[in-house]
Design a protein around this motif. Sequence first.
Motif, PDB file in Angstrom:
ATOM      1  N   ALA A 240       0.833  -1.205   0.000  1.00  0.00           N
ATOM      2  CA  ALA A 240       0.000   0.000   0.000  1.00  0.00           C
ATOM      3  C   ALA A 240       0.866   1.253   0.000  1.00  0.00           C
ATOM      4  N   ALA A 241       1.942   1.236   0.774  1.00  0.00           N
ATOM      5  CA  ALA A 241       2.848   2.389   0.800  1.00  0.00           C
ATOM      6  C   ALA A 241       3.479   2.613  -0.571  1.00  0.00           C
ATOM      7  N   ARG A 242       3.849   1.525  -1.254  1.00  0.00           N
ATOM      8  CA  ARG A 242       4.428   1.666  -2.588  1.00  0.00           C
ATOM      9  C   ARG A 242       3.398   2.210  -3.581  1.00  0.00           C
ATOM     10  N   VAL A 243       2.155   1.772  -3.440  1.00  0.00           N
ATOM     11  CA  VAL A 243       1.098   2.264  -4.328  1.00  0.00           C
ATOM     12  C   VAL A 243       0.897   3.763  -4.145  1.00  0.00           C
ATOM     13  N   LEU A 244       0.855   4.219  -2.904  1.00  0.00           N
ATOM     14  CA  LEU A 244       0.613   5.642  -2.649  1.00  0.00           C
ATOM     15  C   LEU A 244       1.801   6.494  -3.073  1.00  0.00           C
ATOM     16  N   LEU A 255      -0.457  10.796 -15.178  1.00  0.00           N
ATOM     17  CA  LEU A 255      -0.933   9.452 -15.486  1.00  0.00           C
ATOM     18  C   LEU A 255      -2.083   9.061 -14.549  1.00  0.00           C
ATOM     19  N   GLY A 256      -3.134   8.480 -15.130  1.00  0.00           N
ATOM     20  CA  GLY A 256      -4.253   8.025 -14.320  1.00  0.00           C
ATOM     21  C   GLY A 256      -4.119   6.582 -13.874  1.00  0.00           C
ATOM     22  N   ALA A 257      -3.310   5.808 -14.584  1.00  0.00           N
ATOM     23  CA  ALA A 257      -3.060   4.406 -14.242  1.00  0.00           C
ATOM     24  C   ALA A 257      -1.569   4.140 -14.352  1.00  0.00           C
ATOM     25  N   PHE A 258      -1.075   3.227 -13.539  1.00  0.00           N
ATOM     26  CA  PHE A 258       0.358   2.948 -13.498  1.00  0.00           C
ATOM     27  C   PHE A 258       0.550   1.542 -12.952  1.00  0.00           C
ATOM     28  N   THR A 259       1.750   1.065 -12.902  1.00  0.00           N
ATOM     29  CA  THR A 259       2.018  -0.281 -12.386  1.00  0.00           C
ATOM     30  C   THR A 259       2.855  -0.207 -11.119  1.00  0.00           C
ATOM     31  N   VAL A 260       2.565  -1.137 -10.207  1.00  0.00           N
ATOM     32  CA  VAL A 260       3.337  -1.312  -8.979  1.00  0.00           C
ATOM     33  C   VAL A 260       3.515  -2.818  -8.779  1.00  0.00           C
ATOM     34  N   ASP A 261       4.751  -3.246  -8.618  1.00  0.00           N
ATOM     35  CA  ASP A 261       5.047  -4.673  -8.439  1.00  0.00           C
ATOM     36  C   ASP A 261       4.466  -5.516  -9.572  1.00  0.00           C
ATOM     37  N   GLY A 262       4.468  -4.943 -10.779  1.00  0.00           N
ATOM     38  CA  GLY A 262       3.981  -5.661 -11.941  1.00  0.00           C
ATOM     39  C   GLY A 262       2.474  -5.700 -12.090  1.00  0.00           C
ATOM     40  N   ARG A 263       1.741  -4.983 -11.220  1.00  0.00           N
ATOM     41  CA  ARG A 263       0.274  -4.979 -11.280  1.00  0.00           C
ATOM     42  C   ARG A 263      -0.226  -3.610 -11.715  1.00  0.00           C
ATOM     43  N   MET A 264      -1.261  -3.619 -12.568  1.00  0.00           N
ATOM     44  CA  MET A 264      -1.874  -2.362 -12.976  1.00  0.00           C
ATOM     45  C   MET A 264      -2.632  -1.761 -11.797  1.00  0.00           C
ATOM     46  N   VAL A 265      -2.462  -0.460 -11.592  1.00  0.00           N
ATOM     47  CA  VAL A 265      -3.103   0.243 -10.480  1.00  0.00           C
ATOM     48  C   VAL A 265      -3.875   1.432 -11.022  1.00  0.00           C
ATOM     49  N   ASP A 266      -5.141   1.546 -10.615  1.00  0.00           N
ATOM     50  CA  ASP A 266      -5.923   2.742 -10.907  1.00  0.00           C
ATOM     51  C   ASP A 266      -6.771   3.079  -9.680  1.00  0.00           C
ATOM     52  N   ALA A 267      -7.842   3.849  -9.855  1.00  0.00           N
ATOM     53  CA  ALA A 267      -8.553   4.442  -8.718  1.00  0.00           C
ATOM     54  C   ALA A 267      -9.003   3.445  -7.646  1.00  0.00           C
ATOM     55  N   PRO A 268      -9.646   2.296  -7.985  1.00  0.00           N
ATOM     56  CA  PRO A 268     -10.093   1.389  -6.912  1.00  0.00           C
ATOM     57  C   PRO A 268      -8.939   0.851  -6.069  1.00  0.00           C
ATOM     58  N   PHE A 269      -7.785   0.575  -6.719  1.00  0.00           N
ATOM     59  CA  PHE A 269      -6.634   0.051  -5.985  1.00  0.00           C
ATOM     60  C   PHE A 269      -6.010   1.128  -5.095  1.00  0.00           C
ATOM     61  N   ILE A 270      -6.077   2.375  -5.558  1.00  0.00           N
ATOM     62  CA  ILE A 270      -5.568   3.479  -4.744  1.00  0.00           C
ATOM     63  C   ILE A 270      -6.437   3.660  -3.502  1.00  0.00           C
ATOM     64  N   ARG A 271      -7.755   3.578  -3.688  1.00  0.00           N
ATOM     65  CA  ARG A 271      -8.656   3.682  -2.524  1.00  0.00           C
ATOM     66  C   ARG A 271      -8.385   2.577  -1.523  1.00  0.00           C
ATOM     67  N   ARG A 272      -8.144   1.375  -2.019  1.00  0.00           N
ATOM     68  CA  ARG A 272      -7.856   0.251  -1.134  1.00  0.00           C
ATOM     69  C   ARG A 272      -6.537   0.479  -0.392  1.00  0.00           C
ATOM     70  N   ALA A 273      -5.527   0.997  -1.091  1.00  0.00           N
ATOM     71  CA  ALA A 273      -4.237   1.262  -0.447  1.00  0.00           C
ATOM     72  C   ALA A 273      -4.392   2.307   0.655  1.00  0.00           C
ATOM     73  N   ALA A 275      -7.091   2.878   2.418  1.00  0.00           N
ATOM     74  CA  ALA A 275      -7.799   2.254   3.534  1.00  0.00           C
ATOM     75  C   ALA A 275      -6.854   1.390   4.371  1.00  0.00           C
ATOM     76  N   ILE A 276      -5.972   0.671   3.691  1.00  0.00           N
ATOM     77  CA  ILE A 276      -5.009  -0.178   4.412  1.00  0.00           C
ATOM     78  C   ILE A 276      -4.068   0.680   5.255  1.00  0.00           C
ATOM     79  N   MET A 277      -3.587   1.770   4.696  1.00  0.00           N
ATOM     80  CA  MET A 277      -2.671   2.628   5.439  1.00  0.00           C
ATOM     81  C   MET A 277      -3.365   3.314   6.613  1.00  0.00           C
ATOM     82  N   GLU A 278      -4.629   3.694   6.417  1.00  0.00           N
ATOM     83  CA  GLU A 278      -5.381   4.300   7.522  1.00  0.00           C
ATOM     84  C   GLU A 278      -5.546   3.303   8.668  1.00  0.00           C
ATOM     85  N   ALA A 279      -5.875   2.047   8.318  1.00  0.00           N
ATOM     86  CA  ALA A 279      -6.019   1.019   9.344  1.00  0.00           C
ATOM     87  C   ALA A 279      -4.681   0.748  10.035  1.00  0.00           C
ATOM     88  N   ALA A 280      -3.609   0.718   9.258  1.00  0.00           N
ATOM     89  CA  ALA A 280      -2.283   0.465   9.829  1.00  0.00           C
ATOM     90  C   ALA A 280      -1.885   1.586  10.790  1.00  0.00           C
TER      91      ALA A 280
END
Length: 287
Positions: A240-244, A255-273, A275-280
Amino acid sequence: MRSKLFVPGSRPELFAKALAGDADALSFDLEDSVQPDRKHEARTAVAAFLAQRTAGAGKRMVVRINAWDSPHFGADLDAVALPALDLVNLPKAESPGAIRATALRLDEIEQARGIVRPIGILVNIETPEALARAAELAGAHPRVAGLQVGLGDLFEDLGVDRRDTAAVHHVLLAIRLAAGRAGVWACDGAYADIADRAGYLAEAHMARRLGYVGKSCIHPSQVAAANEAFRPTDEEIRHAARVLQAEQEAARAGLGAFTVDGRMVDAPFIRRARAIMEAARRLGLAG
């Protein structure tokens, strides 16, 4: 609310011990764990405990009252609707009307008592009718904060084997999707076999993979398992930290979409990241 510990309302000697424990929330029970001739005693004890608490301080305070069509519903709600109460847990609700009736009574009590922080409603999904109408129930009133699974009531009456993981998964997913449709959260229910920690953990991990916020506990020994299952893992936090971080770099590049650790990342994945960081951060697992 990773862990929500049920505490029988008729056992006030357990209240302080539960408060000192590690559960994120306490759910004082006035329904199944209290015999009919002890209902008044239990609601009086729970009300006295809540009256000593400060609103919004520490653990989340929940009370499972008796069903809205029971003779105890009105007295339960009148007794426990106090400033320190976060959620009324409403069992056996099968129609939006039951939820709206509960909300209306809460409106009246809060106005009369000057309660400025609205008390939410946690709706149990524990009958076939409630499961079929889960999305309706979740969206019945703005006070509904979440849905709670009740597999014991649902499966036992139908003769469904609780060890059938496909059946458990089906119900959990259906309730989670219904909650998501209404924009509320879902909490997994109780697990009756207290000695089966592995079974509890397996069900808790399943619920977390389906997006649940936490799981109920019927014994203090289950609290650690719930907290373990519903905390972000170290790898999730690092990812999540790498995504943010990558999001900031992508924004500078337009750019609206990008890759992290070989995975495509866009808005839903950013929201999830996020949320994970807020919980952490809330759990002291990240700075």
